[in-house]
Scaffold this active site. Structure first.
Site, short mmCIF file in Angstrom:
data_model
loop_
_atom_site.label_atom_id
_atom_site.label_comp_id
_atom_site.label_asym_id
_atom_site.label_seq_id
_atom_site.Cartn_x
_atom_site.Cartn_y
_atom_site.Cartn_z
CB CYS A 2 70.06 -28.12 -23.57
SG CYS A 2 70.54 -29.86 -23.54
CD GLN A 15 77.26 -22.45 -26.67
OE1 GLN A 15 76.08 -22.08 -26.72
NE2 GLN A 15 78.18 -21.80 -25.98
CB SER A 16 72.25 -28.56 -26.55
OG SER A 16 70.97 -29.04 -26.87
CG ASN A 17 70.31 -24.51 -31.15
OD1 ASN A 17 70.82 -23.55 -30.59
ND2 ASN A 17 70.59 -24.83 -32.41
N GLY A 38 74.77 -31.27 -26.44
CA GLY A 38 76.08 -30.66 -26.52
C GLY A 38 76.16 -29.38 -25.69
#
Length: 321
Positions: free
Chosen positions: A188, A184-186, A182
Site C-alpha cells: 500500500c 502497515q502494508s509495504n 494490512g
C-alpha cells in the site's frame, strides 16, 4: 519524522462514520481519514525530463538504468516509430515515470494477452550477490536477488508489479487508485508513492484489529509515509475483511468513488493478479541475462566472477505475492 509530518499537515485527523456501501444493511465497513495530510515536497516533485544517462555525474544516475532488450526505446505516449532501432539503442536508459513499450521474453510468448507497456518506476537490474550464512552444508552456495534495491521509496518487490499495473491505470484513464492490505502494508505504501509520482490519488483499505477500528492509526512506520503522501485511509477489521473479502471491499469502494464522479482503478492485495505477475516474468528474464553475463548482467552478479553461473534451484519468498 513526527515533526516533519506535523509541518506537512499530518495532524491527528477526525474519522467519519460513513459506510462504504449504503446497501449492505450492516455496521460501517470502513472509516476514512477526512483530513488527508499534504504530501511532502519530495513526493510532489515532478520527474526530471532528461534521460538518466545525461544526468549521472559522480553520484551516479538519478533515474533507473537499463531494463534490457525487452524494453523498447520509444515513449508510448509519444507514439514514436522505432523500426530499425539498433539493439544498443533499445538498451538505452529509462526515464523515471515514462511509459515504454513492453515485449515479453521469447520463452513467455505463449502466455496470452501480454501487457503492451510499463511505466518506469524501479531501478533495474537488481544485483545478485553471494549470501554467506552460517551452517550451510559443504558444497552448497547461496545467492540472493537484491530486490530490496528496486528504488521507489523504501523499495521492495512490489515495484516490479506496479510498473505494469500503473500503466494499465493510465491506459484506462484513471484519476485514482484503490488497493488493500494490512495496517502497515509495504504494498500500500509503494502504491501510494507510485500514484503520487504519476499524479493520481491513492485510496488505501487497511486491515486492523476490531479494538483499533475507531482509533486514529497514528504516524508509525508505513502509516506515516501513507499520510505524508496524502493517501486517503479506510480502516476495516480483520473479521470484516474475512467475512467480506478483499475483492468485494475493493469493488464497494470503487462503486462509491464512481458515484462521486471519480475514475478509480482497483489494484488487488499485493498487486497479485495476472497483470502484476508480468513483473516477475520480466524478473526471470533479467536473472537469465545476469547469469549469462549479458547486457543486463554487467557487474550485477556479485561473487561469481564474470557471469555464466547456473543455479540448481530458485526459491521465492511470498506473502501477498
Amino acid at each position: 519524522l513526527h515533526a516533519r509530518a506535523r509541518r506537512a499537515g499530518a495532524a491527528r485527523p477526525g474519522w467519519s462514520s460513513s459506510m462504504l456501501c449504503g446497501s449492505c444493511g450492516g455496521a460501517p465497513l470502513a472509516r476514512c481519514c477526512t483530513r488527508a495530510p499534504r504530501p511532502s515536497r519530495a513526493a510532489t516533485r515532478r520527474p526530471h525530463p532528461r534521460r538518466a544517462d545525461a544526468v549521472g555525474g559522480a553520484g551516479g544516475p538519478r533515474h533507473p538504468p537499463t531494463m534490457g532488450a525487452s524494453l523498447g526505446k520509444r515513449n508510448v505516449a509519444a507514439g514514436d516509430d522505432d523500426d530499425g532501432v539498433a539493439e544498443d539503442d533499445r538498451l538505452s536508459a529509462r526515464c523515471f515515470g515514462e511509459e515504454y513499450a513492453y515485449a515479453p521474453p521469447q520463452w513467455a510468448s505463449c502466455i496470452e494477452a501480454p501487457p503492451p507497456s510499463r511505466i518506469a518506476l524501479g531501478t533495474f537490474p537488481t544485483p545478485i550477490a553471494k549470501w554467506e550464512l552460517p551452517g550451510v552444508p559443504e558444497g552448497v552456495e547461496l545467492y540472493i536477488k537484491r530486490d530490496d534495491l528496486t528504488g521507489l521509496g523504501l523499495s521492495g518487490n512490489k515495484v516490479r508489479k506496479l510498473e505494469f499495473l500503473m500503466a494499465e491505470a493510465r491506459k484506462q484513464g484513471a484519476d485514482c487508485v484503490i488497493t488493500i492490505g494490512g495496517i502497515q502494508s509495504n504494498h500500500c505504501r509503494a502504491t501510494a508513492l507510485a500514484a503520487k509520482y504519476l499524479g493520481l490519488d491513492a485510496h488505501l483499505i487497511l486491515r486492523t484489529s476490531a479494538a483499533a477500528l475507531d482509533d486514529d492509526p497514528g504516524l508509525q512506520g508505513n502509516l506515516l509515509l501513507d499520510r505524508m503522501l496524502g493517501a486517503k485511509l479506510y480502516l476495516v477489521s480483520k473479521g470484516q475483511y474475512v467475512r467480506t473479502g478483499s475483492v468485494a471491499l475493493g469493488e464497494m469502494l470503487e462503486a462509491k468513488l464512481r458515484q462521486e464522479g471519480r475514475r478509480p482503478f482497483v489494484i488487488p492485495v499485493g498487486g497479485s493478479n495476472g497483470l502484476g505477475t508480468w513483473g516477475y516474468v520480466d524478473c526471470v528474464a533479467e536473472m537469465q541475462e545476469q547469469l549469462a553475463g549479458g547486457r543486463r548482467g554487467a557487474c550485477a552478479v556479485r561473487g561469481v566472477g564474470a557471469g555464466g553461473r547456473a543455479f540448481d534451484d530458485v526459491v521465492l519468498a511470498s506473502g501477498s505475492g
